[in-house]
Design a protein around this motif. Structure first.
Motif, PDB file in Angstrom:
ATOM      1  N   ALA A  47       0.837  -1.202   0.000  1.00 57.37           N
ATOM      2  CA  ALA A  47       0.000   0.000   0.000  1.00 57.37           C
ATOM      3  C   ALA A  47       0.874   1.254   0.000  1.00 57.37           C
ATOM      4  O   ALA A  47       1.862   1.329   0.730  1.00 57.37           O
ATOM      5  CB  ALA A  47      -0.907  -0.004   1.223  1.00 57.37           C
ATOM      6  N   CYS A  48       0.500   2.218  -0.832  1.00 59.97           N
ATOM      7  CA  CYS A  48       1.183   3.515  -0.850  1.00 59.97           C
ATOM      8  C   CYS A  48       1.032   4.145   0.531  1.00 59.97           C
ATOM      9  O   CYS A  48      -0.063   4.191   1.091  1.00 59.97           O
ATOM     10  CB  CYS A  48       0.563   4.418  -1.916  1.00 59.97           C
ATOM     11  N   HIS A  49       2.136   4.593   1.085  1.00 59.93           N
ATOM     12  CA  HIS A  49       2.091   5.115   2.455  1.00 59.93           C
ATOM     13  C   HIS A  49       1.360   6.448   2.528  1.00 59.93           C
ATOM     14  O   HIS A  49       1.010   6.912   3.601  1.00 59.93           O
ATOM     15  CB  HIS A  49       3.502   5.265   3.021  1.00 59.93           C
ATOM     16  N   ARG A  50       1.099   7.061   1.367  1.00 54.83           N
ATOM     17  CA  ARG A  50       0.425   8.370   1.404  1.00 54.83           C
ATOM     18  C   ARG A  50      -1.076   8.238   1.156  1.00 54.83           C
ATOM     19  O   ARG A  50      -1.872   8.813   1.873  1.00 54.83           O
ATOM     20  CB  ARG A  50       1.055   9.318   0.383  1.00 54.83           C
ATOM     21  N   CYS A  51      -1.460   7.473   0.121  1.00 53.62           N
ATOM     22  CA  CYS A  51      -2.884   7.416  -0.222  1.00 53.62           C
ATOM     23  C   CYS A  51      -3.496   6.047   0.079  1.00 53.62           C
ATOM     24  O   CYS A  51      -4.713   5.900   0.042  1.00 53.62           O
ATOM     25  CB  CYS A  51      -3.097   7.783  -1.689  1.00 53.62           C
ATOM     26  N   GLY A  52      -2.657   5.055   0.359  1.00 54.48           N
ATOM     27  CA  GLY A  52      -3.191   3.736   0.725  1.00 54.48           C
ATOM     28  C   GLY A  52      -3.508   2.837  -0.447  1.00 54.48           C
ATOM     29  O   GLY A  52      -3.894   1.679  -0.261  1.00 54.48           O
ATOM     30  N   ARG A  86       5.511   1.936  -7.815  1.00 54.14           N
ATOM     31  CA  ARG A  86       4.856   3.089  -8.416  1.00 54.14           C
ATOM     32  C   ARG A  86       3.453   3.194  -7.844  1.00 54.14           C
ATOM     33  O   ARG A  86       2.763   2.186  -7.695  1.00 54.14           O
ATOM     34  CB  ARG A  86       4.750   2.945  -9.931  1.00 54.14           C
ATOM     35  N   CYS A  87       3.032   4.419  -7.499  1.00 57.75           N
ATOM     36  CA  CYS A  87       1.649   4.630  -7.091  1.00 57.75           C
ATOM     37  C   CYS A  87       0.904   5.192  -8.297  1.00 57.75           C
ATOM     38  O   CYS A  87       1.273   6.236  -8.823  1.00 57.75           O
ATOM     39  CB  CYS A  87       1.553   5.587  -5.906  1.00 57.75           C
ATOM     40  N   ASP A  88      -0.143   4.481  -8.743  1.00 58.29           N
ATOM     41  CA  ASP A  88      -0.866   4.893  -9.942  1.00 58.29           C
ATOM     42  C   ASP A  88      -2.112   5.719  -9.627  1.00 58.29           C
ATOM     43  O   ASP A  88      -2.839   6.096 -10.546  1.00 58.29           O
ATOM     44  CB  ASP A  88      -1.276   3.649 -10.751  1.00 58.29           C
ATOM     45  N   CYS A  91      -4.719  11.037  -8.031  1.00 61.78           N
ATOM     46  CA  CYS A  91      -4.726  12.206  -7.154  1.00 61.78           C
ATOM     47  C   CYS A  91      -3.557  12.178  -6.156  1.00 61.78           C
ATOM     48  O   CYS A  91      -3.403  13.099  -5.360  1.00 61.78           O
ATOM     49  CB  CYS A  91      -6.045  12.283  -6.400  1.00 61.78           C
ATOM     50  N   CYS A  92      -2.734  11.125  -6.181  1.00 61.54           N
ATOM     51  CA  CYS A  92      -1.666  11.000  -5.177  1.00 61.54           C
ATOM     52  C   CYS A  92      -0.418  11.748  -5.644  1.00 61.54           C
ATOM     53  O   CYS A  92       0.016  11.592  -6.783  1.00 61.54           O
ATOM     54  CB  CYS A  92      -1.340   9.526  -4.950  1.00 61.54           C
ATOM     55  N   PRO A  93       0.157  12.596  -4.754  1.00 59.33           N
ATOM     56  CA  PRO A  93       1.359  13.343  -5.160  1.00 59.33           C
ATOM     57  C   PRO A  93       2.611  12.472  -5.222  1.00 59.33           C
ATOM     58  O   PRO A  93       3.632  12.891  -5.742  1.00 59.33           O
ATOM     59  CB  PRO A  93       1.500  14.398  -4.067  1.00 59.33           C
ATOM     60  N   VAL A  94       2.522  11.255  -4.674  1.00 56.66           N
ATOM     61  CA  VAL A  94       3.698  10.383  -4.643  1.00 56.66           C
ATOM     62  C   VAL A  94       3.722   9.529  -5.903  1.00 56.66           C
ATOM     63  O   VAL A  94       2.749   8.849  -6.210  1.00 56.66           O
ATOM     64  CB  VAL A  94       3.653   9.479  -3.393  1.00 56.66           C
ATOM     65  N   ALA A  95       4.806   9.593  -6.652  1.00 54.02           N
ATOM     66  CA  ALA A  95       4.916   8.771  -7.856  1.00 54.02           C
ATOM     67  C   ALA A  95       5.473   7.391  -7.511  1.00 54.02           C
ATOM     68  O   ALA A  95       5.013   6.380  -8.023  1.00 54.02           O
ATOM     69  CB  ALA A  95       5.808   9.457  -8.879  1.00 54.02           C
TER      70      ALA A  95
HETATM   71 ZN   LIG Z   1      -0.293   7.019  -3.478  1.00 51.96          ZN
END
Ligand SMILES: [Zn+2]
Length: 300
Positions: A47-52, A86-88, A91-95
């Motif tokens: 899971a992306c640590h920013r958006c999940g 990669r976070c796809d 709306c997530c600022p983290v690539a």
């Molecule tokens: Zn993300």
């Protein structure tokens, strides 16, 4: 040559090293001075640590050396593969983001040894703004964090120096406590002021001197009137051509793209993202009771 581990061999190794049983043991290699074990987390979706948002798209990989263990009197080096995903999520600022290392593994490992430090840096920092202070010690040759002291007292620093002899140079601030601590704990070490404090002292000395001789300074001669030109703007009135250019620039850069993680052209700021990730990972480990030195050693 590294030996690929079968499931049974990997299971056997986790009996010897139970702190690794949350990982996938891939290879073992005899490197002469000891053994090297390559491990991976084995998680497919992270899971992306920013958006999940869960991702399985691996962006790149890097190796992190964990602290050594021992087996039969031989050192065992653990190399952990850490993947960046990669976070796809649109709306997530983290690539891209790094997977988290299992906390159980981190906590099972000892703090990294201090080792021999020839040039030691010491400085204080506020644990809470304006309140309790602690001290951090840095190996000035490698720029790595060495240890943390619970306060900034001379006795505490002296005690640490006696327990870790060998520093030939102590790089410190101008306050008396670290100087006294170094005199007590490492009297043979040369004490030098950190470059920052030299610049700070120089700036203060120049300012004092300028203030003391202010009366000798003459007011600068008035600047000549500017030559009248065909397009003379009154002060305070915006130049319409400038305003137009500014508006154009603003229109070119989507506002939602120019946050802290992307530059004004919308490009990913990799350094900012990596530092943010490190900070959050270290904070998470600390919240779970892991020492700062150990957490930073893992995420350095
Ligand atoms: Zn993300």
């Amino acid at each position: 040559m590294p030996l690929e581990l079968s499931d049974d061999q990997a299971r056997l190794l986790t009996v010897l090293f139970p702190q690794l049983n949350c990982l996938r043991l891939e290879q073992i290699e005899d490197v002469g001075s000891g053994l090297r074990i390559l491990v991976r987390t084995g998680t497919e979706l992270v899971a992306c640590h920013r958006c999940g948002t869960a991702s399985s798209r691996v962006h790149d990989r890097y190796w992190r050396r964990l602290d050594d263990l021992a087996c039969g009197g031989r050192p065992v080096e653990i190399q952990l593969e850490v993947r960046r995903f990669r976070c796809d999520a649109p709306c997530c600022p983290v690539a891209t983001f790094a997977e988290q290392v299992p906390l159980r593994l981190v906590r099972a490992l000892p703090d990294p040894p201090v080792g021999q430090i020839l040039v030691l840096g010491v400085d204080d920092f506020a644990k809470r703004k304006g309140h309790a202070y602690a001290s951090l010690l840095v190996d000035m040759d490698t720029h790595r964090l060495v240890d943390l002291l619970p306060d900034r007292e001379a006795d505490t620093f002296a005690h640490w120096l006696r327990a870790h002899p060998g520093a030939q140079v102590v790089c410190r601030d101008r306050a008396g406590a670290f100087a006294a601590g170094a005199r007590q704990g490492a009297p043979e070490a040369i004490q030098v002021a950190d470059r920052f404090y030299l610049w700070q002292s120089l700036g203060e000395a120049v300012e004092k001197t300028v203030i003391a001789h202010r009366a000798d300074l003459h007011d600068p001669a008035p600047e000549p009137d500017p030559l009248p030109g065909p397009v003379h703007q009154e002060q305070g009135e915006p130049d319409p051509s400038c305003a137009q250019a500014t508006d154009q620039t603003t229109e070119d850069v989507p506002k939602e793209m120019s946050d802290g993680f992307r530059d004004i052209l919308g490009r990913e700021r990799r350094l900012v993202i990596r530092h943010t990730e490190r900070y959050e990972a270290v904070q998470a480990l600390q919240a779970e009771g892991c020492s700062l030195a150990r957490a930073m050693a893992l995420h350095n």
